[in-house]
Scaffold this active site. Structure first.
Site: not given
Ligand SMILES: *[C@@H]1O[C@H](CO)[C@@H](O)[C@H](O)[C@H]1NC(C)=O
Ligand SMILES: *[C@@H]1O[C@H](CO)[C@@H](O)[C@H](O)[C@H]1NC(C)=O
Ligand SMILES: *[C@@H]1O[C@H](CO)[C@@H](O)[C@H](O)[C@H]1NC(C)=O
Ligand SMILES: *[C@@H]1O[C@H](CO)[C@@H](O)[C@H](O)[C@H]1NC(C)=O
Ligand SMILES: *[C@@H]1O[C@H](CO)[C@@H](O)[C@H](O)[C@H]1NC(C)=O
Ligand SMILES: *[C@@H]1O[C@H](CO)[C@@H](O)[C@H](O)[C@H]1NC(C)=O
Ligand SMILES: *[C@@H]1O[C@H](CO)[C@@H](O)[C@H](O)[C@H]1NC(C)=O
Ligand SMILES: *[C@@H]1O[C@H](CO)[C@@H](O)[C@H](O)[C@H]1NC(C)=O
Ligand SMILES: *[C@@H]1O[C@H](CO)[C@@H](O)[C@H](O)[C@H]1NC(C)=O
Length: 814
Positions: A512, A632
């Site tokens: 990722g 977030d």
């Protein structure tokens, strides 16, 4: 009686009146107490089950004991609280109060019912005749039960839900977590694995091969019954030597890795009535012996773990842990540059053993000799397996896992190991040399004679000696810490750059990339087959980023929760900053809900993911000594593990609130589209309620499996919130993907999501309220018109169309 006790007694009475506590159940009211010296246990009415203190070693542990025949002296432990804690010394007591079961020790209190979320006052408890210990709240709701937290035993009738593990105990007399696990996978398969391994075929030593089921029960007839969401199912009968007058009691994964079913006959004799796997050779169980060793049965039913040639026990006192190399691997250049392999290595042969095949080169050869020669000459080969029947030569990757002597039916094998020569056998006076040193040697004028070479040799000797010592030491330490280290209370540890480079095989497998750097998959050095990790390499760690990084360390280093991604360690060397996390095999929630169509989660999974995220956030906000704002929350930052449990990751943006201070000054953060409106106003004060908004958006996306603002798909509405609100108001049918959606449940959860999107922070629910509402412990009122703009460009509360035109939701996020 004290007033509190009176109230509790009254509740118990009512409970028995309305049938929660059966007439023959012993209800335990608040204020009840057990102690290691006085009354040690609460009994079930049948007298077969006792919840309380039991003796373990020289101390006590809290758990449930099962007496197949009341008043008999035979008993077995079926459940243990905090199994990996050290036993309790004398002088402890256990109280049941409105906050739960609390163990009072000299060193402090410990809450036994710690997975209970504290939503309501607890009122009474009961040890059931099924073996379940249940705690109820004052509204007679089941608040906590031992059946939800099984250790190594599943009683008859107890549901083993999808994604859970039963973990064997260390031994019959030590209930700490042992080495094997029984799991009901999220794909519906039921499998046995060694602990600390991934759910892969290579690691499994038994499996049913089923799919689509989501729970398992041990039935009264001794069968394992699997059921799916529609209560359709199938039964599996393990080898059963039962007779009709025996009653099945429980199944247990035992210290030797076998799953056994226990029954009692009428005289109260307890015996094994079923065993999985049926093979009685204990070498059949994967993980019985550690890496680089092999299992051989001794004849009397026991096994021994022997090191492969060239390897020695990592710990002589615990031979099951595995073996490590006892020779130096020389660099390919060094071997090439000298008289060749035979100066450093020899071949050792072992007949009729095998291990988990991990070959990097398979070739057909004429003879066993050719195979051994191929490995000997291949600089990277340290073991090869030759199969005489097919003449195949398989060069194997290090390390060598699940080694065992052959079973009768296996085809014969010959295994070759390239091992280092002992010092006296080593014909060279010069010790192994690295590339750099070779070059230096090469430039030394030929006239400078042996003297110089000799000096080099001595210096190199020293260097290599220390390097090896150091490395071996590191290896051991790492192994030790990984063994004990995955224990709950472990704090993040520091790794060296080299360790992480090795662990990720030179940062080979990227899994990722975020704004701060790439994430790689790695494997901590092999002790129990290696623990998978995610290694996040931060780029440009300077100034602001460095501050962020330190924040991340500080905040998540100290929080531990089932629904938060664990930080296992970190590395800071020079300008390199690296974080080591637990590996979440199924990737992010975003991958799951937005990308893969086939793998999209079932309705039940969606509900459980929603609950996981809510609980994780609730813990961040209210469970730590300082509240933590995540800042977030979005599907990209929620990760899913093997077991299907969702965890919140990337706490990098988190910022601590001061204790006792509900709001804090902070700069704008977060991702557009998930941000609360109060972020947008410069120099504003924000509270944990900003995460609630982001959670609301995430919840809608998760329920609908759609991006929040896919305008074209939503019959004229500009985002999921306004669409959902319209559907709710007009009572239209929900168009949500998935055939198994529970429309009623969906409606309730959408209402929760819409409440989370309330424009003013004070009116938004707290994460505590959210957990309560999602858990159906609190009624959800009809929600307000959803917040329309959390980028702060339009006035909150304007009608949808006005905002739709302003188009202030960026299409791409991430
Ligand atoms: C049980 O086993 C664990 C792990 O091997 C060990 O740490 C603990 O001391 C043992 N407990 C007892 C009572 O022997
Ligand atoms: C139970 O007690 C009897 C007699 O006291 C004894 O012979 C037997 O071994 C005991 N059984 C166990 C399992 O302790
Ligand atoms: C329970 O144990 C704690 C600590 O050992 C002790 O202080 C307390 O008095 C005990 N309570 C009762 C009721 O025995
Ligand atoms: C229970 O099993 C034992 C041992 O197999 C046997 O001696 C005893 O008779 C059995 N009792 C009953 C009631 O079947
Ligand atoms: C396993 O042990 C048996 C004796 O129990 C021995 O004959 C056999 O050679 C051993 N096998 C290996 C591969 O060491
Ligand atoms: C070893 O030497 C041979 C020839 O001398 C060369 O072909 C080969 O590439 C060398 N191998 C390594 C690993 O340096
Ligand atoms: C496997 O090894 C043999 C020599 O041992 C070599 O000739 C062959 O090319 C190798 N195959 C592959 C696919 O690397
Ligand atoms: C290996 O097993 C085969 C078949 O069981 C047997 O014939 C052979 O003698 C064994 N080899 C050794 C060295 O024990
Ligand atoms: C390990 O290697 C050393 C040095 O080569 C040797 O002396 C020792 O005997 C080896 N140990 C075992 C158990 O083989």
């Amino acid at each position: 009686m004290e007033p509190a006790e009176k109230a509790s007694a009254a509740l118990v009475l009512i409970a028995s009146l309305i049938g929660l506590v059966g007439a023959d159940d012993n209800a335990i009211g608040t204020g009840s107490i057990l102690s290691t010296t006085g009354n040690t246990a609460w009994l079930s009415s049948s007298g077969q089950f006792a919840f309380g203190f039991y003796k373990e070693g020289s101390g006590f542990t809290v758990g449930i004991k099962f007496f197949p025949m009341p008043n008999s002296n035979y008993s077995t432990v079926i459940w243990t609280a905090d199994r990996d804690h050290q036993p309790i010394s004398a002088n402890a007591n256990l109280t049941f109060g409105s906050e739960g079961l609390v163990l009072h020790l000299d060193e402090g209190d410990r809450i036994i019912t710690d997975s209970y979320d504290g939503s309501s006052q607890l009122a009474f408890a009961s040890m059931k005749n099924s073996g379940n210990f249940i705690v109820y709240d004052s509204e007679y709701n089941l608040a906590w039960q031992t059946f939800d937290n099984p250790t190594d035993t599943l009683m008859v009738g107890q549901t083993f839900p999808m994604g859970h593990n039963l973990i064997s105990s260390v031994s019959e007399n030590n209930q700490s977590s042992g080495r094997f696990r029984f799991t009901m996978q999220t794909d519906g398969n039921v499998i046995l694995y060694p602990v600390n391994t991934r759910n892969t075929v290579t690691n499994a030593y038994w499996g049913l091969g089923t799919s689509g089921y989501n729970s398992l029960v041990l039935d009264h007839d001794g069968s394992l019954r699997l059921t799916d969401l529609n209560f359709k199912g199938q039964s599996f009968f393990p080898s059963l030597n039962s007779s009709p007058d025996m009653s099945v009691d429980f199944l247990r994964i035992e210290a030797d890795g076998y799953l056994r079913i226990y029954s009692t006959n009428k005289s109260g004799l307890m015996m094994v009535s079923g065993q999985i796997p049926t093979n009685n050779n204990k070498c059949f169980i994967k993980g019985v012996c550690g890496l680089n060793s092999y299992c051989n049965s001794t004849g009397n039913g026991d096994v021994q773990c022997l090191c492969l040639p060239g390897y020695i026990y990592i710990d002589r006192s615990r031979v099951l842990v595995g073996c490590e190399r006892n020779f130096t691997r020389w660099s390919c250049e060094a071997v090439n540059g000298s008289t060749g392999n035979s100066a450093f290595y020899k071949i050792s042969t072992l007949h009729n053993i095998t291990w988990s095949d991990d070959s990097y080169n398979i070739s057909t050869v004429k003879s066993d000799h050719e195979c051994s020669d191929a490995c000997f000459r291949d600089c990277n080969c340290y073991a090869a397996l030759f199969l005489p029947s097919t003449k195949l030569c398989k060069k194997q990757r290090y390390p060598y896992q699940y080694g065992r002597a052959l079973f009768v039916k296996d085809e014969p094998t010959v295994a070759f190991f390239k091992v280092g020569l002992a010092e006296q056998e080593n014909q060279l006076s010069v010790k192994p040399v690295s590339r750099k040193n070779l070059r230096v040697l090469g430039t030394v004028p030929l006239v400078l004679p042996l003297l110089l070479t000799a000096t080099f040799a001595v210096v190199l000797d020293f260097l290599i000696f220390f390097l090896c010592r150091y490395r071996m030491g590191m290896y051991r330490r790492l192994c030790e810490s990984m063994e004990t280290g995955l224990a709950k209370a472990m704090a993040p540890r520091s790794f060296s750059y080299k360790q992480l480079k090795d662990a990720t095989d030179g940062y080979k497998e990227e899994i990722g990339e975020g704004i701060y750097g790439k994430v790689y998959r790695g494997l901590l050095p092999p002790c129990d087959a290696g623990t998978p990790i995610a290694v996040k390499k931060l780029k440009n760690v300077r100034g602001k980023v460095e501050e962020k990084f330190r924040n991340e360390l500080k905040s998540i280093g100290r929080v531990h929760h089932r629904n938060l991604v664990r930080l296992l360690g970190f590395c800071h060397e020079g300008s390199d900053w690296i974080l080591v996390y637990e590996y979440m095999s199924r990737g992010s929630l975003a991958d799951l809900i937005f990308q893969s169509h086939e793998a999209r989660p079932s309705w039940k999974q969606r509900v459980s993911i929603a609950m996981d995220v809510a609980r994780g956030l609730y813990y961040l906000h209210e469970g730590c000594d300082v509240a933590i704002i995540h800042g977030d929350i979005k599907p990209e930052n929620v990760l899913i593990g093997d077991d299907g449990i969702a965890k919140i990751g990337d706490l990098g943006l988190a910022k601590h609130l001061q204790p006792g201070n509900q709001i804090t000054y902070t700069r704008s953060r977060g991702t557009p589209g998930y941000k609360a409106p109060e972020w947008a106003k410069p120099c504003d004060w924000v509270s944990p309620k900003v995460d609630v908004v982001s959670f609301g958006v995430l919840l809608l996306e998760l329920l609908c499996l759609k991006k929040f603002c896919l305008v074209q798909e939503l019959d004229g509405e500009y985002n999921l919130a306004s669409w959902a609100y319209k559907c709710l108001k007009e009572q239209t049918k929900w168009q949500v993907p998935g055939g198994d959606v529970d429309a009623e449940e969906l409606k309730e959860m959408i209402k929760v999501a819409l409440w989370c999107l309330h424009g003013s922070p004070e009116k938004r629910p707290s994460m505590y309220d959210v957990v309560m509402m999602l858990g159906r412990k609190k009624i959800v009122e009809f929600p307000p018109v959803p917040l329309l703009d959390w980028n702060g460009r339009a006035d909150a509360g304007q009608p949808p169309m006005a905002v739709a035109e302003s188009n202030n939701f960026p299409a791409a996020r991430g």
